[in-house]
Design a protein around this motif. Structure first.
Motif, PDB file in Angstrom:
ATOM      1  N   VAL A 109      44.864  11.862  -5.916  1.00  0.00           N
ATOM      2  CA  VAL A 109      44.707  11.138  -4.657  1.00  0.00           C
ATOM      3  C   VAL A 109      45.242  11.990  -3.502  1.00  0.00           C
ATOM      4  CG1 VAL A 109      45.341   9.041  -3.382  1.00  0.00           C
ATOM      5  CG2 VAL A 109      44.987   8.932  -5.862  1.00  0.00           C
ATOM      6  N   ALA A 110      44.541  11.936  -2.371  1.00  0.00           N
ATOM      7  CA  ALA A 110      44.993  12.571  -1.132  1.00  0.00           C
ATOM      8  C   ALA A 110      44.742  11.607   0.019  1.00  0.00           C
ATOM      9  CB  ALA A 110      44.264  13.888  -0.901  1.00  0.00           C
ATOM     10  N   TRP A 111      45.417  11.829   1.144  1.00  0.00           N
ATOM     11  CA  TRP A 111      45.342  10.963   2.301  1.00  0.00           C
ATOM     12  C   TRP A 111      44.795  11.754   3.483  1.00  0.00           C
ATOM     13  CZ3 TRP A 111      47.777  11.192   7.072  1.00  0.00           C
ATOM     14  CH2 TRP A 111      47.758  10.023   7.837  1.00  0.00           C
ATOM     15  N   ALA A 112      43.806  11.213   4.200  1.00  0.00           N
ATOM     16  CA  ALA A 112      43.162  11.896   5.326  1.00  0.00           C
ATOM     17  C   ALA A 112      43.641  11.343   6.657  1.00  0.00           C
ATOM     18  CB  ALA A 112      41.647  11.748   5.233  1.00  0.00           C
ATOM     19  N   GLY A 113      43.706  12.220   7.648  1.00  0.00           N
ATOM     20  CA  GLY A 113      44.004  11.835   9.020  1.00  0.00           C
ATOM     21  C   GLY A 113      43.238  12.749   9.959  1.00  0.00           C
ATOM     22  N   TYR A 114      42.944  12.267  11.170  1.00  0.00           N
ATOM     23  CA  TYR A 114      42.124  13.055  12.097  1.00  0.00           C
ATOM     24  C   TYR A 114      42.315  12.578  13.525  1.00  0.00           C
ATOM     25  CZ  TYR A 114      39.381   8.924  10.928  1.00  0.00           C
ATOM     26  OH  TYR A 114      38.999   7.626  10.677  1.00  0.00           O
ATOM     27  N   TRP A 115      41.989  13.455  14.463  1.00  0.00           N
ATOM     28  CA  TRP A 115      41.822  13.096  15.863  1.00  0.00           C
ATOM     29  C   TRP A 115      40.804  14.044  16.480  1.00  0.00           C
ATOM     30  CZ3 TRP A 115      43.084  17.398  18.568  1.00  0.00           C
ATOM     31  CH2 TRP A 115      44.252  18.112  18.291  1.00  0.00           C
ATOM     32  N   VAL A 116      40.224  13.624  17.603  1.00  0.00           N
ATOM     33  CA  VAL A 116      39.224  14.417  18.316  1.00  0.00           C
ATOM     34  C   VAL A 116      39.613  14.470  19.783  1.00  0.00           C
ATOM     35  CG1 VAL A 116      36.777  14.540  18.979  1.00  0.00           C
ATOM     36  CG2 VAL A 116      37.402  13.826  16.674  1.00  0.00           C
ATOM     37  N   GLY A 124      30.074  12.219  17.047  1.00  0.00           N
ATOM     38  CA  GLY A 124      30.098  12.259  15.589  1.00  0.00           C
ATOM     39  C   GLY A 124      30.955  13.360  15.002  1.00  0.00           C
ATOM     40  N   VAL A 125      31.807  13.978  15.812  1.00  0.00           N
ATOM     41  CA  VAL A 125      32.640  15.089  15.332  1.00  0.00           C
ATOM     42  C   VAL A 125      33.568  14.629  14.213  1.00  0.00           C
ATOM     43  CG1 VAL A 125      34.483  16.706  15.984  1.00  0.00           C
ATOM     44  CG2 VAL A 125      32.492  16.412  17.473  1.00  0.00           C
ATOM     45  N   ALA A 126      34.293  13.539  14.427  1.00  0.00           N
ATOM     46  CA  ALA A 126      35.245  13.063  13.409  1.00  0.00           C
ATOM     47  C   ALA A 126      34.517  12.664  12.133  1.00  0.00           C
ATOM     48  CB  ALA A 126      36.058  11.895  13.945  1.00  0.00           C
ATOM     49  N   THR A 127      33.388  11.994  12.260  1.00  0.00           N
ATOM     50  CA  THR A 127      32.633  11.572  11.070  1.00  0.00           C
ATOM     51  C   THR A 127      32.164  12.770  10.266  1.00  0.00           C
ATOM     52  OG1 THR A 127      31.910   9.542  12.161  1.00  0.00           O
ATOM     53  CG2 THR A 127      30.613  10.287  10.280  1.00  0.00           C
ATOM     54  N   ARG A 128      31.617  13.770  10.937  1.00  0.00           N
ATOM     55  CA  ARG A 128      31.123  14.954  10.225  1.00  0.00           C
ATOM     56  C   ARG A 128      32.262  15.735   9.587  1.00  0.00           C
ATOM     57  NH1 ARG A 128      28.223  18.042  14.520  1.00  0.00           N
ATOM     58  NH2 ARG A 128      29.061  16.548  15.993  1.00  0.00           N
ATOM     59  N   ALA A 129      33.394  15.848  10.282  1.00  0.00           N
ATOM     60  CA  ALA A 129      34.547  16.551   9.719  1.00  0.00           C
ATOM     61  C   ALA A 129      35.113  15.800   8.519  1.00  0.00           C
ATOM     62  CB  ALA A 129      35.615  16.744  10.790  1.00  0.00           C
ATOM     63  N   LEU A 130      35.250  14.482   8.642  1.00  0.00           N
ATOM     64  CA  LEU A 130      35.781  13.678   7.542  1.00  0.00           C
ATOM     65  C   LEU A 130      34.850  13.727   6.333  1.00  0.00           C
ATOM     66  CD1 LEU A 130      37.945  11.749   6.469  1.00  0.00           C
ATOM     67  CD2 LEU A 130      36.706   9.873   7.608  1.00  0.00           C
ATOM     68  N   THR A 131      33.558  13.691   6.573  1.00  0.00           N
ATOM     69  CA  THR A 131      32.588  13.779   5.480  1.00  0.00           C
ATOM     70  C   THR A 131      32.732  15.110   4.748  1.00  0.00           C
ATOM     71  OG1 THR A 131      31.062  12.301   6.638  1.00  0.00           O
ATOM     72  CG2 THR A 131      30.122  13.715   4.925  1.00  0.00           C
ATOM     73  N   ALA A 132      32.880  16.197   5.495  1.00  0.00           N
ATOM     74  CA  ALA A 132      33.018  17.528   4.885  1.00  0.00           C
ATOM     75  C   ALA A 132      34.314  17.645   4.089  1.00  0.00           C
ATOM     76  CB  ALA A 132      32.960  18.610   5.962  1.00  0.00           C
ATOM     77  N   VAL A 133      35.417  17.153   4.639  1.00  0.00           N
ATOM     78  CA  VAL A 133      36.706  17.231   3.940  1.00  0.00           C
ATOM     79  C   VAL A 133      36.682  16.370   2.678  1.00  0.00           C
ATOM     80  CG1 VAL A 133      39.128  16.529   4.117  1.00  0.00           C
ATOM     81  CG2 VAL A 133      38.109  17.942   5.885  1.00  0.00           C
ATOM     82  N   ALA A 134      36.103  15.180   2.770  1.00  0.00           N
ATOM     83  CA  ALA A 134      36.021  14.320   1.584  1.00  0.00           C
ATOM     84  C   ALA A 134      35.165  14.959   0.502  1.00  0.00           C
ATOM     85  CB  ALA A 134      35.470  12.945   1.963  1.00  0.00           C
TER      86      ALA A 134
END
Length: 194
Positions: A109-116, A124-134
């Motif tokens: 398990v890992a935990w994600a966090g982000y800001w733009v 859609g920057v955060a969505t695309r980045a989160l999708t790639a990291v996941a």
């Protein structure tokens, strides 16, 4: 204290740190790369934004402090505790931040966090980045689950999580303290196979 498990860890210790933190491409020409010292001014500028400050209580006060954070980010990778990326656009400009922290190799398990940054919001920057990291975490690194939390009042973050395939699993009551007091937090997760 050594923990004895009845099952082997999902990810073996040393599996990630034997190689450099990856640079990840994301849809729309985004690139996720480790932070570098020249990024400190733009990182600091992000925290001048009131909308970002509303949701983030850990705030840098100087470029020197941020460079120290960047050193800590590299140590997180070396110690297999986390990975931190600058989200950059097609011309290399920093648009935001995304991280995976709290690596739990036993359970995968890992935990994600982000800001733009304000100028990059709504694209859609955060969505695309989160999708790639996941995708990297679940398909390449070997995690079974990636979680994220946000205040129930942060509708934008809730939208990002949903668009990136993170199911809303519930509400954690009074689970985080923001400047205006305790907030209930939404818990989202994406698991391998979603």
């Amino acid at each position: 204290m050594t923990r004895t498990l009845s099952t082997p860890p999902v990810i073996e210790a040393g599996a990630l740190s034997v190689r450099p933190q990856p640079v990840l491409p994301a849809a729309g020409g985004l690139l996720l790369r480790p932070w570098a010292e020249p990024d400190a001014p733009v990182f600091l500028s992000a925290y001048a934004d009131e909308a970002l400050r509303r949701w983030h209580t850990r705030r840098p006060t100087s470029e020197e402090q941020i460079v120290g954070w960047f050193d800590g980010y590299r140590e997180d990778w070396a110690r297999e505790k986390g990975a931190h990326w600058a989200v950059t656009g097609a011309t290399g400009e920093v648009l935001g931040r995304i991280a995976l922290r709290g690596f739990d190799f036993d359970d995968g398990v890992a935990w994600a966090g982000y800001w733009v940054l304000p100028a990059a919001r709504g694209a859609g920057v955060a969505t695309r980045a989160l999708t790639a990291v996941a995708a990297w975490a679940l398909d390449e690194a070997g995690f079974h689950r990636v979680e994220l939390e946000h205040s129930v009042h942060n509708a934008a973050s809730c939208g990002v999580a949903g668009k990136a395939g993170f199911a809303l699993e519930g509400t954690k009551r009074r689970a985080a303290v923001h400047d205006d007091g305790p907030h209930d937090m939404h818990l989202h997760a994406r698991v391998r196979g979603d």
